[in-house]
Design a protein around this motif. Structure first.
Motif, PDB file in Angstrom:
ATOM      1  N   ASN A 161      13.714  17.895 -20.976  1.00  0.00           N
ATOM      2  CA  ASN A 161      15.120  17.688 -21.418  1.00  0.00           C
ATOM      3  C   ASN A 161      15.738  16.651 -20.121  1.00  0.00           C
ATOM      4  O   ASN A 161      16.975  16.632 -20.265  1.00  0.00           O
TER       5      ASN A 161
ATOM      6  N   HIS B  44      11.664  15.935 -27.441  1.00  0.00           N
ATOM      7  CA  HIS B  44      12.767  17.179 -27.488  1.00  0.00           C
ATOM      8  C   HIS B  44      12.248  18.305 -28.402  1.00  0.00           C
ATOM      9  O   HIS B  44      12.424  19.420 -28.151  1.00  0.00           O
TER      10      HIS B  44
ATOM     11  N   GLY C 130      10.049  20.186 -26.462  1.00  0.00           N
ATOM     12  CA  GLY C 130      10.675  20.910 -25.610  1.00  0.00           C
ATOM     13  C   GLY C 130      11.854  22.113 -26.166  1.00  0.00           C
ATOM     14  O   GLY C 130      12.590  22.784 -25.628  1.00  0.00           O
TER      15      GLY C 130
ATOM     16  N   MET D 227      14.054  21.385 -28.134  1.00  0.00           N
ATOM     17  CA  MET D 227      15.583  20.992 -28.344  1.00  0.00           C
ATOM     18  C   MET D 227      15.919  20.376 -29.547  1.00  0.00           C
ATOM     19  O   MET D 227      17.147  19.744 -29.738  1.00  0.00           O
TER      20      MET D 227
END
Lengths: 269, 767
Positions: free
Chosen positions: A221, A263, A266, A268
């Motif tokens: 991130n 992302h 991750g 996210m």
């Protein structure tokens, strides 16, 4: 034997999802079609000591629904539903897609991303070609004229590996205008070894080493690293313009899709 | 069953069982004994002189029985005429069936091969040796206007302008002098076309001994086409039959008199064999009429409160290489519909038609309207932005109200045909759309990271064109009724509609009625299916024929029952003497008694009254992905007043189908040419159609509040209202979604790349 005798004027037909349209358009006019559909030994997914082995005639739909793939190759499992439409996945094969080597197709990019080994059989016996050497250009592979792609070996996928897969097409199921396959081996929150493969943006799927280097040793991130990575995508890619998208648009898409894929890896997204 | 009781019922489509079971009979399902197949050599150059064309090698290909070119035509090749809005200045640009001396677009027919099967015929095309000396290709409107010398389509004419005229009403100078606000913008509606699932096709059978030409696979305007083919082959009308079959989509492009009908007929005449031609998809993209491709410089004058004072501009249509049967419909309607359903007291517009080296343009569902609605409705949203007004309020202020009907639109057509909006209360119908889509509700907050907005568009739409329509009703001794009309079915539900009207007019169960449409063997004359006219015109003709048939039958029944005609009750196929139910006679029995005069069999012609105008409005909810430019249409609403509603389910189907087709055109389908006039989009890999996953939730409401005073049923057309304002509503929604950058949304199609580029440019501008 048949392929040898035909002296290059034969084509192998697998699921027919690419070759049949080419025949219909008179873009390919082989005198002989060699049909592999009834060779059972070329189909199936199994465990090996090193990982998984997929027969070249395995249907895309069987890969999509395979418990082995879901468990041992989560990136592939996640990406396969993006391939075309259900009727095409039900008929099309992984080997057919890899042999056809459309630069916007998902399987070639996935094979490059997971370091797959292509097993080719020919008059001189078997040989193994890594995915990185197999794709040689637009609709071009390392397969020689009397050879057949029989199997694909996929190396072991570590538990801690995270991944993301993103593509953009104007209609669902179309070839991607651009796409990214990504994985990262995590060292805590920090990105260790990783792969960034872009497709639909060159004459073959391309591994973006420069982008991988930027992402390594940062958290997924990390906003600054991502800005640099996006710029690097823009620098590294030299796509062609065509009817569906300009080179500039493909670069913008690839950068955006990289961010989304990282992302997603991750957690996210 | 009382007359009138079936009007307004959602009877199920009578054609569906046959079509969905695979029992339909399309032209490629027809095979005749001894039939040969035709393939056409088409120009692969956009513009050039034919310097050599050697057919000798192709003639030797096994299985080939004939090859012919323009030089082999026995006399002067026929000229394919204009059927609609013909203008004198367009005449030099009419097409002949085969290229003569010059080719003028990629796809133009140059030579014909007839062989035992299509494959052989296509193989033989490769043996035709065609040499072309290139001439400068004209591929844009500006090139067409600037063209001289070799860049002229027809050098003797001296210009590539095929039509040019001025239309208008009111005092335009005064309007602009009094305006608080004026805005000027340039818009463009891109080249695209209808893509029926079934491509075109025909089988021609020229029986020289019998002096008979039969064309299978006809549709749309069979009687006009018959008359022209008869002329071309020196036959009388009664020596030519056009036979219709099931059709996999028409949308305006199918059934026009294309070169291929002449070629198949000539091929059959030369060989003495039935000759089949089925268009392949690549041919379809180059040979079937293209459409739209109009630009417009538009200026609007308004007061601060949003009152529109005037509009002026210029409409320029790229007609492609030839003017075909649809004549000047596309540019003429783009001009005529520019002021739309609004007051616009002053209007002035120059209409230009230009010829270029592209496939000729014809009509496609909503010709000229799609273009005009997009130009005007985008302009209205820009004006609303400029004035800080709600786009709905601006429209409401200027829409024509019930008190203003009938509304004389002035001289807006080149052939001086007077056009009057017949009926309606446009603000009231627009209000229904605003309620339907909840326009006045506070803007929702969406948390998906996308830019959401709604867009609006209004339109009105003429229907029921064409001078007349014929209907014929005959009663068999079995009691089965057969009804035929000059209008034909392209899958739009005309069979259901005609059966419903006939059943209603004869107060009978629909199951007793068989519909047979449009073949020239069924009626003495007819017009066809276009301009949202089949239910309006053919439906009225059926009602009229039924009344005449019942009138005749009543007289006969009176004689047979020894009663005065006025003493007879009629219902459900039976005449009864009032109060004496045992004295009765059936229609079928009457018809049997009259068998020496041909039974009960009435053909009637319904003459055209003034056109009826429907009014409607669209709303679209779109979401834009700011990272990719992706455009998703999430919800769509259409409210249209179509006069009296015959069959609500049919109207809803027409509207939803129209919206989907319009979304495809606004977002995906585009016919692209390169600088050399090569068509780059000749397959479904490049010409994208919407699939089921691209279709949003569509709500279609047909109101029947304002029946047309001009036909007995009060019908207005319902075939085009679903498509005509889609580009406008979606364009407005996109523009509102992306904020100030949206001002540049002036061209269709809406491509995500364009959206992302605009968003990036706006971001850079801010920094």
């Amino acid at each position: 034997m048949i392929l040898q005798n035909a002296q290059g004027d034969a084509r192998i037909i697998a699921g027919g999802q690419s070759l049949m349209p080419m025949l219909n358009f008179r873009l390919a006019t082989p005198t002989l079609l060699v049909d592999l559909n009834r060779i059972a030994a070329l189909s199936g997914i199994g465990m090996t000591d090193e990982g998984l082995r997929i027969g070249a005639m395995t249907r895309t739909r069987d890969i999509e629904t395979s418990a082995l793939i879901a468990q041992h190759q989560p990136l592939i499992a996640h990406a396969v539903p993006h391939i075309a439409h259900l009727p095409i996945r039900s008929r099309g094969t992984i080997g057919g897609s890899l042999s056809h080597a459309d630069p916007a197709a998902e399987f070639p990019a996935l094979m490059l991303a997971v370091d797959a080994q292509m097993v080719l059989h020919g008059p001189q016996g078997a040989r193994v070609v890594p995915a990185g050497e197999y794709f040689q250009g637009l609709f071009e592979t390392a397969t020689k004229s009397a050879e057949i792609l029989t199997h694909i070996d996929l190396p072991h996928w570590p538990e801690a590996r995270r991944f993301g897969f993103q593509e953009y097409s104007r209609r669902r199921g179309d070839f991607a205008l651009a796409g990214i396959a990504f994985w990262a081996d995590m060292d805590g929150d920090i990105c260790g070894e990783c792969r960034v493969v872009a497709f639909g943006v060159s004459d073959r799927p391309v591994r973006l080493h420069g982008v991988e280097q930027i992402l390594q040793s940062h958290p997924l991130n990390d906003a600054d690293a991502m800005l640099q990575a996006r710029d690097a995508v823009d620098d590294l890619l030299e796509p062609d313009s065509d009817l569906q998208a300009s080179a500039e648009y493909r670069r913008m898409l690839a950068a955006e899709l990289l961010q989304r894929a990282v992302h997603a890896a991750g957690g996210m997204a | 069953m009382a007359q009138g009781s079936l009007i307004g019922q959602s009877l199920p489509r009578v054609e569906d069982d046959r079509l969905l079971d695979g029992a339909g009979c399309y032209i490629d399902d027809v095979a005749l004994p001894g039939m040969m197949h035709m393939a056409i050599l088409r120009s692969s150059d956009a513009h050039g002189r034919i310097t050599a064309l050697d057919c000798s090698a192709a003639r030797l290909v096994p299985g080939v029985i004939d090859v012919f070119t323009a030089e082999d035509w026995p006399q002067d090749m026929p000229v394919i005429p204009m059927r609609l809005i013909p203008l004198e200045s367009s005449v030099p640009f009419l097409q002949r069936p085969l290229a003569q001396g010059k080719v003028r677009y990629v796809g133009e027919p140059v030579a014909v091969v007839v062989a035992r099967d299509r494959r052989t015929a296509e193989d033989a095309l490769e043996f035709l040796e065609l040499e072309i000396e290139a001439l400068p290709p004209v591929v844009t409107r500006d090139q067409a206007l600037a063209a001289t010398g070799d860049a002229l389509m027809v050098p003797e004419v001296g210009t590539n302008i095929s039509a040019q005229y001025q239309i208008g009403r009111g005092d335009i100078e005064d309007a602009f002098a009094r305006a608080d606000v004026t805005l000027k913008k340039t818009f463009q509606s891109h080249r695209h076309t209808a893509v029926p699932l079934e491509t075109r096709g025909t089988i021609a059978v020229f029986d020289i001994a019998a002096g008979k030409l039969t064309i299978h696979g006809a549709s749309k305007v069979t009687f006009f086409n018959r008359a022209e083919l008869a002329k071309a082959f020196n036959l009388r009308n009664d020596q030519v039959d056009l036979i219709t079959s099931d059709i996999g989509g028409g949308f305006g492009v199918r059934g026009e008199l294309y070169p291929e009908y002449y070629l198949a007929a000539e091929a059959s005449r030369r060989t003495g064999r039935p000759v089949k031609w089925i268009e392949d998809r690549r041919e379809h993209f180059a040979a079937t009429n293209h459409s739209r491709d109009v630009d417009c410089e538009l200026e609007i004058a308004a007061l601060k409160d949003g009152t529109i004072l005037g509009m002026r501009g210029q409409v320029r249509a790229d007609m492609g290489a030839y003017i075909r049967t649809n004549g000047n419909v596309v540019p003429a309607k783009a001009g005529q519909f520019l002021p739309g359903p609004y007051r616009v007291p002053a209007f002035a517009c120059e209409v230009l038609a230009l010829v270029t080296n592209k496939t000729p343009v014809g009509t496609y569902r909503g010709p000229g309207r799609i273009e005009a609605n997009f130009f005007r409705e985008r302009m209205l949203d820009c004006l609303a932005d400029e004035l800080g007004m709600d786009p709905a309020a601006l429209r409401m202020k200027n829409l024509l109200g019930a008190a203003e009907m009938p509304f004389d639109t002035g001289d807006l057509l080149p052939n001086a045909q007077k056009v009057v909006f017949d009926s309606g209360d446009y603000p009231a119908t627009f209000r229904k759309l605003l309620d339907e889509c909840d326009w006045d509700a506070p803007a929702q907050v969406h948390s998906d990271g996308r830019l959401h907005a709604m867009g609006l568009a209004c339109f009105n739409e003429s229907s029921g064109g064409g001078l007349y329509e014929n209907a014929r009703i005959s009663v068999a001794a079995s009691g089965q009724i057969t009804v035929s009309t000059g209008s034909s079915s392209m899958g739009q539900g005309v069979e259901t509609a005609i059966r419903q009207i006939c059943a209603d007019a004869l107060s009978m169960a629909p199951e007793r009625i068989t519909v047979a449409l449009s073949s020239t063997t069924l009626l003495s004359d007819g017009v066809g299916s276009f301009h949202s006219r089949s239910t309006v015109m053919a439906g009225s003709a059926v009602g009229q024929a039924a009344a005449e048939l019942l009138d005749q039958a009543r007289g006969e029944a009176g004689r047979r029952l020894n009663a005065a005609p006025a003493e007879l009750d009629y219902s459900d196929g039976v005449f009864r003497v009032m109060g004496q139910s045992d004295r009765s006679i059936r229609l079928s029995d009457l018809s049997a008694m009259l068998s020496d005069q041909g039974g009960l069999d009435v053909e009637s012609r319904y003459e055209q009254a003034p056109l009826g105008f429907s009014f409607g409005a669209h709303a679209a909810h779109v979401a834009i992905d700011p990272g990719t430019g992706d455009i998703e249409v999430l919800d769509y609403w259409v409210v249209e007043d179509v006069g009296r509603v015959l069959n609500p389910a049919l109207v809803e189907g027409q509207t939803i189908g129209g919206v989907v087709q319009g979304l495809g055109d606004a977002l995906y389908g585009e016919l692209v040419y390169d600088d050399m006039g090569q068509l780059l989009t000749a397959s479904f890999a490049d010409y994208l159609l919407p699939t089921s996953t691209e279709v949003p939730d569509i709500r279609a409401v047909a109101t029947g509040d304002y029946p047309s005073p001009h036909n007995p049923y009060g019908f207005k057309g319902a075939g085009e209202g679903g498509i005509v304002a889609v580009a406008a509503a979606v364009g407005n929604a996109i523009a509102r979604a992306i904020g100030p950058a949206g001002d540049a949304i002036c061209q269709t199609p809406f491509h995500p790349e364009k959206i992302l580029t605009l968003l990036h440019a706006a971001k850079k501008g801010k920094q």
